[in-house]
Motif scaffolding. Sequence first.
Motif, PDB file in Angstrom:
ATOM      1  N   LEU A  73       0.833  -1.211   0.000  1.00 55.91           N
ATOM      2  CA  LEU A  73       0.000   0.000   0.000  1.00 55.91           C
ATOM      3  C   LEU A  73       0.869   1.263   0.000  1.00 55.91           C
ATOM      4  N   ASP A  76       1.332   2.245  -3.449  1.00 53.66           N
ATOM      5  CA  ASP A  76       0.120   2.247  -4.280  1.00 53.66           C
ATOM      6  C   ASP A  76      -0.374   3.675  -4.471  1.00 53.66           C
ATOM      7  N   LYS A  77      -1.356   3.803  -5.333  1.00 52.87           N
ATOM      8  CA  LYS A  77      -1.955   5.124  -5.542  1.00 52.87           C
ATOM      9  C   LYS A  77      -2.570   5.635  -4.247  1.00 52.87           C
ATOM     10  N   GLU A  79      -5.298   7.167  -3.859  1.00 50.61           N
ATOM     11  CA  GLU A  79      -6.743   6.915  -3.786  1.00 50.61           C
ATOM     12  C   GLU A  79      -7.039   5.519  -3.235  1.00 50.61           C
ATOM     13  N   ASN A  80      -6.159   4.527  -3.545  1.00 51.67           N
ATOM     14  CA  ASN A  80      -6.381   3.189  -2.997  1.00 51.67           C
ATOM     15  C   ASN A  80      -6.183   3.185  -1.482  1.00 51.67           C
ATOM     16  N   ILE A  83      -9.287   4.683  -0.045  1.00 54.24           N
ATOM     17  CA  ILE A  83     -10.402   3.735  -0.090  1.00 54.24           C
ATOM     18  C   ILE A  83     -10.304   2.744   1.063  1.00 54.24           C
ATOM     19  N   PHE A  84      -9.122   2.131   1.193  1.00 57.06           N
ATOM     20  CA  PHE A  84      -8.947   1.112   2.244  1.00 57.06           C
ATOM     21  C   PHE A  84      -9.021   1.770   3.623  1.00 57.06           C
ATOM     22  N   SER A  87     -12.519   2.429   5.129  1.00 58.52           N
ATOM     23  CA  SER A  87     -13.252   1.349   5.791  1.00 58.52           C
ATOM     24  C   SER A  87     -12.943   1.346   7.281  1.00 58.52           C
TER      25      SER A  87
END
Lengths: 374, 214
Positions: A73, A76-77, A79-80, A83-84, A87
């Motif tokens: 992560l 990673d981008k 935005e990802n 998103i995660f 949650s």
Amino acid sequence: MSHDKHHGNDHKGGGHHFILSYKSATLVGLTLLVLTAVTVGIAGIDLGRFNFFVAMVVATIKALLVALIFMNLRNDKLENGIIFGASFMFLAIFFVLTFADLFFRGDVYWKEKGQPFPPIAGVVGKPKFKKAWNQTPEILAHGKQLYAVQCVSCHGADGKGDGPAAAALIPHPRNFHSNEGWKNGRKLTMVFKTLKEGIPGSGMASFATLPAEDRWAVAHYVLSLNGPAEKDSAADFAKIGVDPNKEDAGGSEKPTIPVAVAMERMAEKDTIRVTTIRRPYLMKEGTAEGVGAQIYRTQCASCHGERAQGGVEVKNLGGFPNTIVKTSPIGNVDSGRFQEVVLKGLPGDLMPGHGEFSVSEIRELYNHVRTLKQ
Amino acid sequence: MSQATVTHHHAHHFASADDEFEAAKQGMWVFLVTEVLMFGGLFVAYGTFRGMYPEMFHEAHKMLSVPMGALNTVFLITSSLTMAMAVTSAQKGLRSRTTGFLAATFLLAGCFLVVKYFEYMHKIHDGLLPAGFFTNHELTNPKAPLFFSLYFVMTGLHGVHVLIGMGLIAWIMIKNQKGYFSPAFYTPVELVGFYWHFVDLVWIYLFPLLYLVS
């Protein structure tokens, strides 16, 4: 992690994919195993409540290693990650709201068939006032107490129609300080009628489950908030079926409860819902009455009991005649919290706020209440 | 480096293979969000009841075997490591090595389930079952069945995830052997890896919460 590298893809698009080296992966794996050993090791040592926090902190460090490195992560981008991460934010909201409810409300439990009822303070069902339509200081005081339990949530502590639930009600609850717009007229008999029947089409519920004398008391109190009311004629009394020459406060009125409540009650033959609210204090006998004791007797005793044993009269419970509300301990409350509860009340419980008390009065009350503690 | 024997063509609605990879990965993250929330509900239930009955949790958790739980933690963490290495191998195009790491991951997952099987059998034998099925007499706390309801539902849902994970690992292992993956296309390997790491992540919390109640 110098062995990690960005690997240029040879296919169309030519993005750069991050490759985790075997060495870095092994390091992370070993760290996770060491942290597992730490978790097990620490659980064997008694750190009191810190055991839990240490275990959760270690677990979160492990989870972050897995998410950031194994699941990559960190490269990673954004935005990802958002998103995660979202949650877990929603999970946190779920936790906070659930626990706020769980730990800051009274216990709800069920009375099983055959078990004795919790003791209830006060006299139930025996009339206290004769000719309750005649205003006396006693009935006014009684009306004020009932008002604080039954009416404040909508009509507000001062009767200005600004209680916590008022904003949601259209039309807004009556402001008792205004003489305008009383649907049934600003007369004692008409307020009594309103309390009995409610006002269909508005948020005003029927309080027919309150004994007639209690409705008279509330009617006296709300009218006392703003100037003298219109006099009731004999015809007004006739309209509500009361003969003012007899002593019976309710006239020919038979005790009733709403059909829905009665049906609910029939369905709940074996279990009766009991809501425990707050603390029972035991009052020492024979203490001279100070300011605190006086406030207690006039303002608190109606719910917390004359002798501070806790409990609210069943007949005071309006729309929920099958609910018994009794007071129960809230543990050690410091003077600051006590002051807050007295001033603001406990929204959601029936405990009304008493913003009219001064700080010194609350201090006297607090000292008095301390003497009542077992 | 071995070349893929089956060439992957990205779907026509993607501008490039990279776009397809990024979209698939983002979809996986969104799926994992739903997973967090599904397990999250159970964790909230756990927190609620532990907050209400702390003594019961302390008494009941002693019926679980810490060595077995710890062993399973070691299995899952090691399997996460082999999964990460499988992804690295796939990215580098080392086909047989990828298969080897996937097989190791699969075996470790199997070991986890075998240990879990023995744990479950032991609990069933002792009557430590959820709610109304609870028949154990050793535990005196009347609320004790609640702990085992949570234990079986939480580890059960996690166990189902392990089982599904094993199926997915077997699937990509076969595809890998058939030559579907290359440094240019290894999306399924990476995404199954995500899923597997998430399964590990849930267990990282389950282990201390269920086996090590202070």
